[in-house]
Structure formats: structure tokens, C-alpha cells
Motif scaffolding. Structure first.
Motif, PDB file in Angstrom:
ATOM      1  N   ASP A 196       0.840  -1.199   0.000  1.00 49.18           N
ATOM      2  CA  ASP A 196       0.000   0.000   0.000  1.00 49.18           C
ATOM      3  C   ASP A 196       0.876   1.249   0.000  1.00 49.18           C
ATOM      4  N   GLY A 197       0.626   2.150  -0.943  1.00 54.64           N
ATOM      5  CA  GLY A 197       1.367   3.401  -1.004  1.00 54.64           C
ATOM      6  C   GLY A 197       2.779   3.254  -1.515  1.00 54.64           C
ATOM      7  N   ALA A 198       3.164   2.060  -2.019  1.00 56.54           N
ATOM      8  CA  ALA A 198       4.521   1.868  -2.529  1.00 56.54           C
ATOM      9  C   ALA A 198       4.762   2.804  -3.714  1.00 56.54           C
ATOM     10  N   ASP A 199       5.940   3.436  -3.747  1.00 60.04           N
ATOM     11  CA  ASP A 199       6.213   4.430  -4.787  1.00 60.04           C
ATOM     12  C   ASP A 199       7.588   4.259  -5.429  1.00 60.04           C
ATOM     13  N   VAL A 200       8.201   3.100  -5.217  1.00 64.08           N
ATOM     14  CA  VAL A 200       9.479   2.836  -5.868  1.00 64.08           C
ATOM     15  C   VAL A 200       9.585   1.335  -6.133  1.00 64.08           C
ATOM     16  N   LYS A 201      10.221   0.996  -7.281  1.00 59.88           N
ATOM     17  CA  LYS A 201      10.349  -0.415  -7.666  1.00 59.88           C
ATOM     18  C   LYS A 201      11.817  -0.779  -7.822  1.00 59.88           C
ATOM     19  N   PHE A 202      12.109  -2.023  -7.453  1.00 59.45           N
ATOM     20  CA  PHE A 202      13.456  -2.557  -7.621  1.00 59.45           C
ATOM     21  C   PHE A 202      13.364  -3.844  -8.448  1.00 59.45           C
ATOM     22  N   CYS A 228      12.154   2.372 -11.513  1.00 58.23           N
ATOM     23  CA  CYS A 228      12.539   0.977 -11.341  1.00 58.23           C
ATOM     24  C   CYS A 228      14.058   0.915 -11.276  1.00 58.23           C
ATOM     25  N   ILE A 229      14.572   0.523 -10.133  1.00 59.40           N
ATOM     26  CA  ILE A 229      16.006   0.541  -9.887  1.00 59.40           C
ATOM     27  C   ILE A 229      16.555  -0.874 -10.002  1.00 59.40           C
ATOM     28  N   GLN A 230      17.561  -1.023 -10.846  1.00 55.72           N
ATOM     29  CA  GLN A 230      18.174  -2.325 -11.051  1.00 55.72           C
ATOM     30  C   GLN A 230      19.225  -2.570  -9.964  1.00 55.72           C
ATOM     31  N   ILE A 231      19.096  -3.699  -9.240  1.00 53.14           N
ATOM     32  CA  ILE A 231      20.060  -4.087  -8.215  1.00 53.14           C
ATOM     33  C   ILE A 231      20.895  -5.234  -8.766  1.00 53.14           C
TER      34      ILE A 231
END
Length: 370
Positions: free
Chosen positions: A190-196, A235-238
Motif C-alpha cells: 500500500d502506497g509503494a512508490d518505488v520499484k526494484f 525501477c532501480i536495477q540491483i
């Protein structure tokens, strides 16, 4: 000022109680002196003993001196409390003598109290000159040629401590459940605003939570690096991290604890998480991983762990590895492992430092034993 740690402990602790108990056994005896005027014929220093009475399981009596107990107090009435038997252990006792007003029943009594005295066997006892006869014979304490003397006996018992049942508090404050709410937030997204993206798998999280937990995430998500991440759709690549390690990293960020693991699984995860903690500048997580690795040192893993400690500047973990190797048997076994061979090739300076340090410590220990 109470520290935050102590305050947290207080909030989570149950209420207990104890007591310091200074008990006493009390009892009273009322002595009637009837025919007071005729008792005046008893010589100075001589007494008339009351009938025995019981207080605290022991037998007592009152010694009544109509003409005082001592030659220079012949014009007084004296009263003494005496033990009427011998006891195994000395007793500490107060005696309070009160001459009762017989005309005005609510009127004041004439009272004398002894100091705390020790009784052990049958003696003449301890007491006081209670009142001058001249004063007594003009007072309301004398009626129909009789007086009444009340003796209160207070026997002090041994001071001791006892458990007590604490009264339940009016308000019970539960332990903190903040980690549960944050864990639910991670699970529901809920409310997530960043992706990895990690090894092909996508994770959603909350940039402000990550930012307050890691200075590196803060710079990446809220600082100058934010524009570059926004350009890729947040979307951040790890890279160089497996999925399970990133899951554990997120679990720690939201729960301030690690998932439950056992044995070798815990040791392997601690190695990977230590690298992740150093990468994201999460010092508490780094120390937790160091501590877990200190508890999982083995001949087969200590060389690899030592290299990891050196690489990530973990001084405590490095010290634990050196202490593990200080035994000649352990060192010989470790030197036969593939991990030690790899250490000599990848970190020859570390091996040199290790040997020097082991030699110094062994020398100091032998010198202390000599």
C-alpha cells in the motif's frame, strides 16, 4: 534522565513488588493494685510480682515496687517488665507502662516507655520509676485505694524481605507493535512508490522508509540521484545480489530484525547481508551480521570469513577469526583448506599480518604462563 533503552525495557516489563517487613508481636496486661495504701509497707528495693501472662509465646510478669527500686528513689512507685522463663534466643522488647485515670475514663493516662531492650532469661527485668507517690495520691489515678497499671509488650521480630503481589496497573501499555504495521505495509505494498528489479524479480517499496534507514537509499531516492532513477520509471536495477538476500534486506529495513534462520543457512545469509549492509551504509545490520558470523566460525569457513572482515572493515569479526586461529591445531587444520589457499593468493598482505599477529599473541600467552 532515563535512556531510551531503559525506557523501552520499562515499558515492556511486568510490574513486581516486594516488601521490607519489620514485624512485631504485641500483647497487653492490666495489673490491678488493690489496697494500695497497705502495699506501702513493702521496703524500698523489694517488689511484688504479678501473675504470669503470655505474649509472643513467652511468659512475662510485672515487678511492682511500692517504694521504688533504688534507695534514692524511695518516694516513687517503680514498675519493671520481667521475663518469667529462659529463652533459646534473645528477644528485643519495648515495654510501655500506663497508669490509668480511673475517675475521668476519657482522661489522660500517665505513660512511660522503655527503650528497645534485650531479654534472654528470668531476671528482675527492666523498667522505670512510674510516678511519685505524693503526686499519685492527689490524682485521679488513685480511686478507692486502688490503681490500675497497663503494660503493653512489643516484641520486635527479625527484619526480613517478602515477595508481594503487585496491584494491577490501571492502564496496561502493550509492547511496541510498530514493526508489525511496517511489515504489513511491505507485504500489502500500500502506497509503494518505488520499484526494484533483482535477478529478474520486481519488488515494490516506500522511498521515504528506505531513505530514513539507509543514507545510500536516501541519496538515491531523494537526493541528486533521484532524476536518474525517475528517468527509468522509478525501477532501480540491483546487480550483484540474489533475490533472497534482497528480501532479507527489505525485511530488516521494515522490521529492524532478520527472518528466522538456522545453522549454515543463517551463516551464509549473514555473509551476504554483511556485504549488503556495507553497500547501503546500514551500520546496525552490519554489526548484527558480524555477531552472527562470530558465532558460526568453523575450520572450513574461518579463512573466508577473515577475508570478508578485512574487505568490509569489520574489526570485531577479524579479532574473532584471529582468536579462533590462535590454537596450533586449529591453524594447521585451516591452512589445509581451500579457503586458506584462496586467502594466500587474494590477500597475501592479510596472511602476513595474520601470522605476525598470531606469533605476537602466542608469545604473550607463553610469557604470562611462565
Amino acid at each position: 534522565m532515563t535512556s531510551p533503552v531503559c525506557a523501552a525495557l520499562d515499558a515492556n516489563s511486568s510490574l513486581s513488588a516486594s516488601a521490607i517487613v519489620a514485624d512485631a508481636v504485641t500483647g497487653s496486661h492490666l495489673l490491678h493494685v488493690e489496697g494500695y495504701s497497705r502495699t506501702r509497707g513493702v521496703p524500698n528495693g523489694m517488689f511484688i510480682r504479678s501473675r504470669p501472662f503470655k505474649v509472643g509465646g513467652c511468659s512475662w510478669c510485672i515487678s511492682y515496687y511500692p517504694n521504688g527500686a533504688r534507695p534514692n528513689h524511695a518516694d516513687f512507685i517503680s514498675v519493671f517488665l520481667a521475663l518469667d522463663e529462659t529463652v533459646a534466643q534473645p528477644m528485643k522488647v519495648h515495654a510501655k507502662f500506663s497508669l490509668l485515670n480511673q475517675v475521668s475514663r476519657q482522661g489522660p493516662s500517665h505513660t512511660r516507655t522503655t527503650a528497645l531492650l534485650e531479654y534472654s532469661d528470668r531476671t528482675s527485668g527492666y523498667g522505670y520509676d512510674l510516678i511519685k507517690r505524693e503526686f499519685l495520691e492527689k490524682s485521679e489515678y488513685l480511686k478507692d485505694d486502688s490503681i490500675k497499671i497497663k503494660c503493653d509488650v512489643i516484641i520486635s521480630k527479625e527484619i526480613h524481605t517478602e515477595d508481594r503481589t503487585a496491584a494491577p496497573p490501571f492502564v496496561v501499555v502493550p509492547s511496541s507493535d510498530m514493526h508489525i504495521h511496517f511489515s504489513n505495509l511491505l507485504a500489502t505494498e500500500d502506497g509503494a512508490d518505488v520499484k526494484f528489479k533483482v535477478d529478474g524479480e520486481t519488488f515494490r517499496a516506500h522511498r521515504y522508509i528506505l531513505a530514513v534507514r539507509s543514507p545510500v537509499f536516501k541519496a538515491e531516492l531523494l537526493g541528486a540521484m533521484r532524476e536518474s532513477t525517475a528517468a527509468t520509471g522509478d525501477c532501480i536495477q540491483i546487480d550483484d545480489m540474489v533475490v533472497e538476500v534482497f528480501k532479507s534486506l527489505l525485511h530488516f529495513i521494515y522490521n529492524d530484525s532478520l527472518p528466522e534462520m538456522e545453522g549454515q543457512e543463517e551463516a551464509l545469509m549473514a555473509q551476504h547481508l554483511l556485504e549488503a549492509a556495507d553497500r547501503y551504509d546500514m551500520q546496525r545490520l552490519k554489526l548484527i551480521c558480524e555477531d552472527k558470523l562470530c558465532n558460526h566460525l568453523e575450520v572450513s569457513t574461518v579463512a573466508t570469513t577473515l577475508a570478508l572482515a578485512e574487505q568490509h572493515n569489520c574489526q570485531g569479526l577479524k579479532e574473532a577469526c584471529i582468536e579462533f586461529l590462535i590454537s596450533p591445531d586449529a591453524l594447521e587444520a585451516v591452512m589445509a583448506t581451500d579457503g586458506f589457499e584462496h586467502l594466500t593468493k587474494s590477500c597475501p598482505s592479510l596472511v602476513k599480518e595474520l601470522m605476525s599477529e598470531l606469533g605476537t599473541r602466542l608469545y604473550k600467552r607463553r610469557k604470562l604462563r611462565a
